[in-house]
Design a protein around this motif. Structure first.
Motif, PDB file in Angstrom:
ATOM      1  N   PRO A 272       0.763  -1.139  -0.013  1.00 29.96           N
ATOM      2  CA  PRO A 272      -0.078   0.036  -0.063  1.00 29.96           C
ATOM      3  C   PRO A 272       0.720   1.411  -0.080  1.00 29.96           C
ATOM      4  O   PRO A 272       0.481   2.473  -0.620  1.00 29.96           O
ATOM      5  CB  PRO A 272      -0.688  -0.254   1.118  1.00 29.96           C
ATOM      6  CG  PRO A 272      -0.144  -1.186   2.374  1.00 29.96           C
ATOM      7  CD  PRO A 272       0.488  -2.019   1.174  1.00 29.96           C
ATOM      8  N   TYR A 273       2.037   1.275   0.260  1.00 28.75           N
ATOM      9  CA  TYR A 273       2.903   2.451   0.662  1.00 28.75           C
ATOM     10  C   TYR A 273       3.291   2.715  -0.747  1.00 28.75           C
ATOM     11  O   TYR A 273       3.504   3.766  -1.295  1.00 28.75           O
ATOM     12  CB  TYR A 273       4.216   2.112   1.544  1.00 28.75           C
ATOM     13  CG  TYR A 273       3.545   2.037   2.990  1.00 28.75           C
ATOM     14  CD1 TYR A 273       3.183   3.272   3.905  1.00 28.75           C
ATOM     15  CD2 TYR A 273       3.584   0.778   3.539  1.00 28.75           C
ATOM     16  CE1 TYR A 273       2.555   2.872   5.092  1.00 28.75           C
ATOM     17  CE2 TYR A 273       3.079   0.481   4.914  1.00 28.75           C
ATOM     18  CZ  TYR A 273       2.579   1.778   5.592  1.00 28.75           C
ATOM     19  OH  TYR A 273       2.444   1.637   6.864  1.00 28.75           O
ATOM     20  N   ILE A 292      -6.561   2.815  -7.854  1.00 25.31           N
ATOM     21  CA  ILE A 292      -5.967   2.106  -6.892  1.00 25.31           C
ATOM     22  C   ILE A 292      -6.667   0.968  -6.138  1.00 25.31           C
ATOM     23  O   ILE A 292      -8.005   0.784  -6.540  1.00 25.31           O
ATOM     24  CB  ILE A 292      -5.178   2.891  -5.538  1.00 25.31           C
ATOM     25  CG1 ILE A 292      -6.458   3.544  -4.760  1.00 25.31           C
ATOM     26  CG2 ILE A 292      -4.009   3.975  -6.094  1.00 25.31           C
ATOM     27  CD1 ILE A 292      -6.209   4.371  -3.661  1.00 25.31           C
ATOM     28  N   SER A 293      -6.051  -0.126  -5.228  1.00 25.80           N
ATOM     29  CA  SER A 293      -6.929  -1.083  -4.746  1.00 25.80           C
ATOM     30  C   SER A 293      -7.224  -0.852  -3.317  1.00 25.80           C
ATOM     31  O   SER A 293      -8.072  -1.545  -2.721  1.00 25.80           O
ATOM     32  CB  SER A 293      -6.246  -2.569  -5.001  1.00 25.80           C
ATOM     33  OG  SER A 293      -4.901  -2.485  -4.652  1.00 25.80           O
ATOM     34  N   GLY A 294      -6.290  -0.134  -2.536  1.00 30.64           N
ATOM     35  CA  GLY A 294      -6.488  -0.036  -1.273  1.00 30.64           C
ATOM     36  C   GLY A 294      -7.597   0.741  -0.722  1.00 30.64           C
ATOM     37  O   GLY A 294      -8.123   1.830  -1.514  1.00 30.64           O
ATOM     38  N   THR A 295      -8.040   0.417   0.354  1.00 30.36           N
ATOM     39  CA  THR A 295      -9.367   1.390   0.810  1.00 30.36           C
ATOM     40  C   THR A 295      -9.183   2.122   2.483  1.00 30.36           C
ATOM     41  O   THR A 295      -9.940   2.445   3.222  1.00 30.36           O
ATOM     42  CB  THR A 295     -10.512   0.430   1.132  1.00 30.36           C
ATOM     43  OG1 THR A 295     -10.482  -0.612   1.744  1.00 30.36           O
ATOM     44  CG2 THR A 295     -10.954  -0.145  -0.366  1.00 30.36           C
ATOM     45  N   SER A 296      -7.659   1.991   2.701  1.00 25.69           N
ATOM     46  CA  SER A 296      -7.402   2.375   4.061  1.00 25.69           C
ATOM     47  C   SER A 296      -7.536   4.085   4.134  1.00 25.69           C
ATOM     48  O   SER A 296      -7.311   4.552   2.794  1.00 25.69           O
ATOM     49  CB  SER A 296      -6.013   2.422   4.413  1.00 25.69           C
ATOM     50  OG  SER A 296      -5.731   0.845   4.240  1.00 25.69           O
ATOM     51  N   SER A 297      -8.074   4.586   5.185  1.00 25.60           N
ATOM     52  CA  SER A 297      -8.503   6.084   5.111  1.00 25.60           C
ATOM     53  C   SER A 297      -6.732   6.651   5.037  1.00 25.60           C
ATOM     54  O   SER A 297      -6.590   7.791   4.416  1.00 25.60           O
ATOM     55  CB  SER A 297      -8.700   6.283   6.597  1.00 25.60           C
ATOM     56  OG  SER A 297     -10.173   6.042   6.776  1.00 25.60           O
ATOM     57  N   TRP A 298      -5.708   6.230   5.596  1.00 26.96           N
ATOM     58  CA  TRP A 298      -4.470   6.860   5.592  1.00 26.96           C
ATOM     59  C   TRP A 298      -3.991   7.046   4.030  1.00 26.96           C
ATOM     60  O   TRP A 298      -3.531   8.054   3.739  1.00 26.96           O
ATOM     61  CB  TRP A 298      -3.306   6.277   6.499  1.00 26.96           C
ATOM     62  CG  TRP A 298      -2.905   4.926   5.911  1.00 26.96           C
ATOM     63  CD1 TRP A 298      -3.304   3.570   6.215  1.00 26.96           C
ATOM     64  CD2 TRP A 298      -1.916   4.674   5.052  1.00 26.96           C
ATOM     65  NE1 TRP A 298      -2.809   2.429   5.431  1.00 26.96           N
ATOM     66  CE2 TRP A 298      -1.955   3.270   4.542  1.00 26.96           C
ATOM     67  CE3 TRP A 298      -1.224   5.398   3.961  1.00 26.96           C
ATOM     68  CZ2 TRP A 298      -0.996   2.663   3.632  1.00 26.96           C
ATOM     69  CZ3 TRP A 298      -0.351   5.090   2.930  1.00 26.96           C
ATOM     70  CH2 TRP A 298      -0.241   3.694   2.747  1.00 26.96           C
ATOM     71  N   GLU A 299      -4.333   5.851   3.450  1.00 27.10           N
ATOM     72  CA  GLU A 299      -3.846   6.005   2.031  1.00 27.10           C
ATOM     73  C   GLU A 299      -4.722   7.043   1.382  1.00 27.10           C
ATOM     74  O   GLU A 299      -4.178   7.962   0.314  1.00 27.10           O
ATOM     75  CB  GLU A 299      -4.164   4.567   1.154  1.00 27.10           C
ATOM     76  CG  GLU A 299      -3.421   4.490   0.004  1.00 27.10           C
ATOM     77  CD  GLU A 299      -3.336   3.057  -0.604  1.00 27.10           C
ATOM     78  OE1 GLU A 299      -3.809   2.329  -0.058  1.00 27.10           O
ATOM     79  OE2 GLU A 299      -3.075   3.127  -1.936  1.00 27.10           O
ATOM     80  N   ALA A 300      -6.053   6.801   1.257  1.00 27.02           N
ATOM     81  CA  ALA A 300      -6.760   8.182   0.669  1.00 27.02           C
ATOM     82  C   ALA A 300      -6.678   9.236   1.048  1.00 27.02           C
ATOM     83  O   ALA A 300      -6.463  10.204   0.033  1.00 27.02           O
ATOM     84  CB  ALA A 300      -8.233   7.607   0.530  1.00 27.02           C
ATOM     85  N   LEU A 301      -6.450   9.448   2.376  1.00 27.09           N
ATOM     86  CA  LEU A 301      -6.183  10.847   2.582  1.00 27.09           C
ATOM     87  C   LEU A 301      -4.778  11.479   2.353  1.00 27.09           C
ATOM     88  O   LEU A 301      -4.776  12.652   1.873  1.00 27.09           O
ATOM     89  CB  LEU A 301      -6.299  10.950   4.227  1.00 27.09           C
ATOM     90  CG  LEU A 301      -6.231  12.356   4.895  1.00 27.09           C
ATOM     91  CD1 LEU A 301      -7.022  13.597   4.379  1.00 27.09           C
ATOM     92  CD2 LEU A 301      -6.058  12.278   6.349  1.00 27.09           C
TER      93      LEU A 301
END
Ligand code: SF4
Length: 443
Positions: A272-273, A292-301
């Motif tokens: 994800p990083y 992208i494929s990730g749904t983490s808040s940190w990644e989207a933000l």
């Protein structure tokens, strides 16, 4: 490429007949170059010349719309290579990929997580802009997943499916939502063009190199398809950024209409990083949509924050209304803090005041969106402007005291400000991060 007045003049009849309302054809040409009038005002211009001028007036990168309603995504319409030349206009859309091979419950959970990826930063709403459904399951799974998506989200949809029959069924189900079809290639061009044309939907066209890409685009344009988005397929990050840069450069600098379309990049990565880093690079150079494929808040933000910074007009800093703001249940003895109306300054101070849990007032002074030190250097945040703001803010009506806290960086003005405003000046911390402990120890 925009035509100059003289370029336009060469295409006019040069009879100076005045029917357009101007004394000469040259005067008309100059106004047309400034986009103050329409070419239709000249009844004598030849059809060929008119077509050339109308074509030159089109944006070098076409504006393409995906989805409908409030959540629709508009990309393209860019006019510069670098944001400091003017600004970037249509923020890159961020989308998240869902596989149709997932079971229904998992798909619903993933959509729910995507719908919740909404943030507020410096007064602006940030959110994911589309959901991409990719075909990887068995027969009928794609259509089933499309129905789940339509029930569960209002975000625009991207259909990634190389099975023409499943894609066609999905488009029939979702056509009113104007999904984006991914993607037409050399092998399937006529079939996918037919589906896009029949349902009047935007279409991604994919070729690994720009020469073949232009060939496919020529064919699609000949079939009447113009809402196109370009994808040069899976590549390493260096090659991909090169493609994106060349497409932008060809469209803007070489007036190459065949590459004058926004682009799409699939940036998914199991790390994800790495995914967030690659998505950020593509947003900076010059993707129209990044999936992208990730749904983490940190990644989207983190990705959306970078996008917000890149797509902010550099000539118009984000600013808030200059006025007195109340934080919490502030009363007549609550502290009054002064800052500028630059959004980032205000929201940083606000966050720290809220963290202190001490109800307060924040006076935002009109500095035309400049931060504290910049505004001080430009003489927009000084004893005069702060005094004026204090007098107009109504602060004297809401507190029983005459004390204000100014940022530590402008401590030098405290004497002048005290003299001019009649308020006792308290010098606060230099950094907003020091405010919680400062406010707690204020008494
Ligand atoms: S109407 Fe056309 S030909 Fe006549 S002066 Fe205007 S630009 Fe020239």
């Amino acid at each position: 490429m925009a035509f100059s007045g003289l370029d336009i003049y060469k295409l006019l009849p040069k009879t100076n007949c005045r029917e357009c309302g101007f004394a000469t054809c040259l005067a008309f040409a100059m106004q047309l170059a400034k986009k103050n009038i329409s070419i239709d005002k000249c009844p004598y211009i030849l059809a060929d010349a008119k077509a050339i001028l109308e074509s030159a007036a089109l944006p070098p990168i076409r504006l393409v719309t995906i989805g409908t309603g409030e959540d629709k995504l508009e990309i393209g319409n860019e006019t510069v290579m670098f944001r400091h030349e003017e600004k970037f206009r249509s923020p890159c859309g961020l989308g998240i990929i869902i596989e149709d091979a997932l079971d229904d419950l998992t798909i619903k959970e993933k959509i729910s997580r995507i719908n919740q990826l909404k943030f507020e930063r410096v007064g602006q709403a940030l959110q994911v802009n589309c959901v991409a459904l990719r075909h990887s399951g068995g027969a009928g799974r794609f259509e089933n997943a499309v129905k789940l998506l339509l029930e569960s989200t209002s975000l625009p949809l991207v259909f990634i499916n190389d099975d023409a029959r499943g894609l066609e069924n999905a488009c029939a189900i979702a056509k009113d939502k104007r999904p984006l079809i991914h993607c037409a290639t050399k092998e399937n061009l006529s079939v996918f063009a037919d589906i896009a044309s029949r349902f009047n939907l935007p279409l991604v066209v994919s070729a690994a190199d720009l020469e073949n890409m232009q060939g496919l685009i020529s064919e699609l344009k000949a079939k009447g398809l113009n809402d196109l988005i370009l994808d040069t397929g899976k590549k390493d990050i260096t090659s991909k950024v090169w493609d994106l840069t060349q497409m932008r450069r060809q469209a803007l600098k070489k007036s190459n209409r065949l590459l004058g379309y926004p682009s799409l990049v699939i940036a998914e990565n199991t790390d994800p990083y790495e995914e967030a880093m690659q998505a950020s690079a593509y947003i900076a150079k010059y993707a129209g949509i990044v999936l992208i494929s990730g749904t983490s808040s940190w990644e989207a933000l983190s990705i959306l924050t970078l996008r917000q910074n890149i797509y902010t007009d550099p000539q118009k800093p984000l600013q808030i209304e200059p006025k007195l703001y109340t934080v919490g249940l502030a009363g007549r003895e609550s502290p009054v803090l002064v800052t500028t109306n630059f959004s980032l300054s205000y929201y940083t101070v606000l966050g720290e005041v809220e963290a202190s849990k001490i109800p307060s007032y924040i006076l935002s002074v009109n500095t035309e969106g400049m931060s504290v030190l910049t505004a001080w250097a430009a003489e927009k945040f000084n004893a005069e402007t702060i005094t004026d703001s204090l007098n107009k803010s109504g602060v004297k009506d809401v507190v029983n005291h005459k004390r204000v806290i100014i940022p530590g960086y402008v401590a030098v003005m405290s004497g002048d400000l005290e003299e001019q405003s009649g308020f006792k000046i308290i010098v606060g911390p230099k950094e907003a991060a020091g405010l919680p402990s400062f406010l707690k120890n204020l008494n």
